[in-house]
Design a protein around this motif. Structure first.
Motif, PDB file in Angstrom:
ATOM      1  N   MET A 111       1.411 -66.320   6.133  1.00 42.92           N
ATOM      2  CA  MET A 111       2.457 -65.605   5.419  1.00 42.92           C
ATOM      3  C   MET A 111       2.811 -64.324   6.154  1.00 42.92           C
ATOM      4  O   MET A 111       1.941 -63.662   6.733  1.00 42.92           O
ATOM      5  CB  MET A 111       2.004 -65.283   3.995  1.00 42.92           C
ATOM      6  N   SER A 112       4.103 -63.986   6.130  1.00 39.51           N
ATOM      7  CA  SER A 112       4.576 -62.743   6.733  1.00 39.51           C
ATOM      8  C   SER A 112       5.536 -62.049   5.779  1.00 39.51           C
ATOM      9  O   SER A 112       6.341 -62.707   5.107  1.00 39.51           O
ATOM     10  CB  SER A 112       5.300 -63.010   8.058  1.00 39.51           C
ATOM     11  N   TYR A 113       5.436 -60.729   5.731  1.00 39.30           N
ATOM     12  CA  TYR A 113       6.414 -59.916   5.026  1.00 39.30           C
ATOM     13  C   TYR A 113       7.244 -59.179   6.070  1.00 39.30           C
ATOM     14  O   TYR A 113       6.687 -58.597   7.006  1.00 39.30           O
ATOM     15  CB  TYR A 113       5.752 -58.864   4.137  1.00 39.30           C
ATOM     16  N   ILE A 114       8.567 -59.196   5.915  1.00 36.25           N
ATOM     17  CA  ILE A 114       9.437 -58.394   6.751  1.00 36.25           C
ATOM     18  C   ILE A 114      10.076 -57.326   5.867  1.00 36.25           C
ATOM     19  O   ILE A 114      10.929 -57.648   5.024  1.00 36.25           O
ATOM     20  CB  ILE A 114      10.529 -59.226   7.442  1.00 36.25           C
ATOM     21  N   VAL A 115       9.659 -56.083   6.039  1.00 35.71           N
ATOM     22  CA  VAL A 115      10.180 -54.990   5.223  1.00 35.71           C
ATOM     23  C   VAL A 115      11.457 -54.476   5.878  1.00 35.71           C
ATOM     24  O   VAL A 115      11.461 -54.061   7.042  1.00 35.71           O
ATOM     25  CB  VAL A 115       9.147 -53.845   5.093  1.00 35.71           C
ATOM     26  N   LEU A 116      12.537 -54.502   5.111  1.00 40.19           N
ATOM     27  CA  LEU A 116      13.846 -54.079   5.611  1.00 40.19           C
ATOM     28  C   LEU A 116      14.140 -52.653   5.170  1.00 40.19           C
ATOM     29  O   LEU A 116      14.055 -52.330   3.982  1.00 40.19           O
ATOM     30  CB  LEU A 116      14.949 -54.997   5.068  1.00 40.19           C
ATOM     31  N   ASN A 117      14.505 -51.818   6.110  1.00 36.53           N
ATOM     32  CA  ASN A 117      14.854 -50.440   5.795  1.00 36.53           C
ATOM     33  C   ASN A 117      16.264 -50.418   5.224  1.00 36.53           C
ATOM     34  O   ASN A 117      17.261 -50.290   5.932  1.00 36.53           O
ATOM     35  CB  ASN A 117      14.769 -49.565   7.032  1.00 36.53           C
ATOM     36  N   ASP A 118      16.386 -50.589   3.896  1.00 37.69           N
ATOM     37  CA  ASP A 118      17.685 -50.637   3.240  1.00 37.69           C
ATOM     38  C   ASP A 118      18.022 -49.329   2.531  1.00 37.69           C
ATOM     39  O   ASP A 118      18.945 -49.275   1.722  1.00 37.69           O
ATOM     40  CB  ASP A 118      17.734 -51.793   2.240  1.00 37.69           C
TER      41      ASP A 118
END
Length: 239
Positions: free
Chosen positions: A231-238
């Motif tokens: 599993m991977s989380y991609i945190v987006l700087n929104d």
């Protein structure tokens, strides 16, 4: 459509009788607790501080975490999927994928590489589940993300099938930075507010903490027992 409750009163009356007291039918006052320590954990943390907490927790739950700007999402996602062995890929049908610049990746780059990409389509019924079963990668979006435990919260609807997150061999969750909250306390409060504002919530709310694992047998941790192995989380700087 609302269902009906059969034999409710006899059932509740029997419980009250077994407890040796009359049945309580009047509303119960909500207690006003003097101490609420659950509200104090990370209560003053900024989004950056919550991200740091999430990063550390992901190390403990066998989950890779990537923090990127939205413009870098396509290349990062492509790299992760490639490392996972490519497709087939199954995703939700969600307009945010387009807003984050993934149309070219989903509709052009991956198909040109003979990598099948399927977007959940409720009109296809159980065909969606069959595709999810054979998919290598599932891609979803977290609505709320609990920094303390490293838990993503997924809301299902007709365009967001539940099986996208647990039938594929690997799972990638896109995590808007704005979705970070300290813990389940704040997530539950947000869901309650959503219900009062809109009158409904998702038919299924999934709380997922890293890849599937279990230590039920002699406390030996086994990853991939009943769901994605990686599993991977991609945190987006929104923000």
């Amino acid at each position: 459509m609302h269902g009906t409750i059969e034999n409710r009163d006899p059932f509740l009356n029997k419980i009250a009788s077994q407890l040796g007291r009359p049945r309580i039918s009047s509303p119960v006052d909500r207690p006003n607790w003097k101490f609420r320590p659950q509200d104090d954990v990370l209560k003053d943390a900024t989004q950056d501080e919550l991200l740091d907490v999430l990063k550390e927790q992901c190390k403990k739950i066998h989950t890779d975490l990537y923090a990127v700007d939205v413009k870098d999402l396509p290349s990062t996602l492509n790299e992760i999927v490639t490392d996972y062995g490519g497709g087939p890929v199954i995703t939700w049908k969600d307009e945010r994928f387009s807003q984050w610049g993934l149309d070219s990746l989903f509709n052009e780059e991956w198909p040109q590489k003979n990598m099948a990409v399927f977007a959940w389509d409720y009109q296809k019924g159980e065909e969606n589940i069959a595709i999810a079963e054979t998919a290598n990668v599932g891609i979803t979006i977290s609505e709320m993300t609990l920094a303390e435990s490293g838990t993503v919260v997924l809301f299902s609807n007709e365009n967001k099938g539940r099986t996208v997150s647990f039938l594929p061999a690997t799972n990638i969750v896109l995590v808007p930075k704005s979705s970070l909250v300290p813990r389940i306390t704040q997530a539950a409060k947000k869901m309650r507010e959503m219900y009062h504002e809109t009158g409904h919530l998702a038919s299924c709310i999934q709380l997922i903490t890293g890849p599937s694992n279990s230590a039920d047998i002699e406390l030996n941790l086994v990853v991939g027992v009943h769901g994605p192995v990686k599993m991977s989380y991609i945190v987006l700087n929104d923000l």
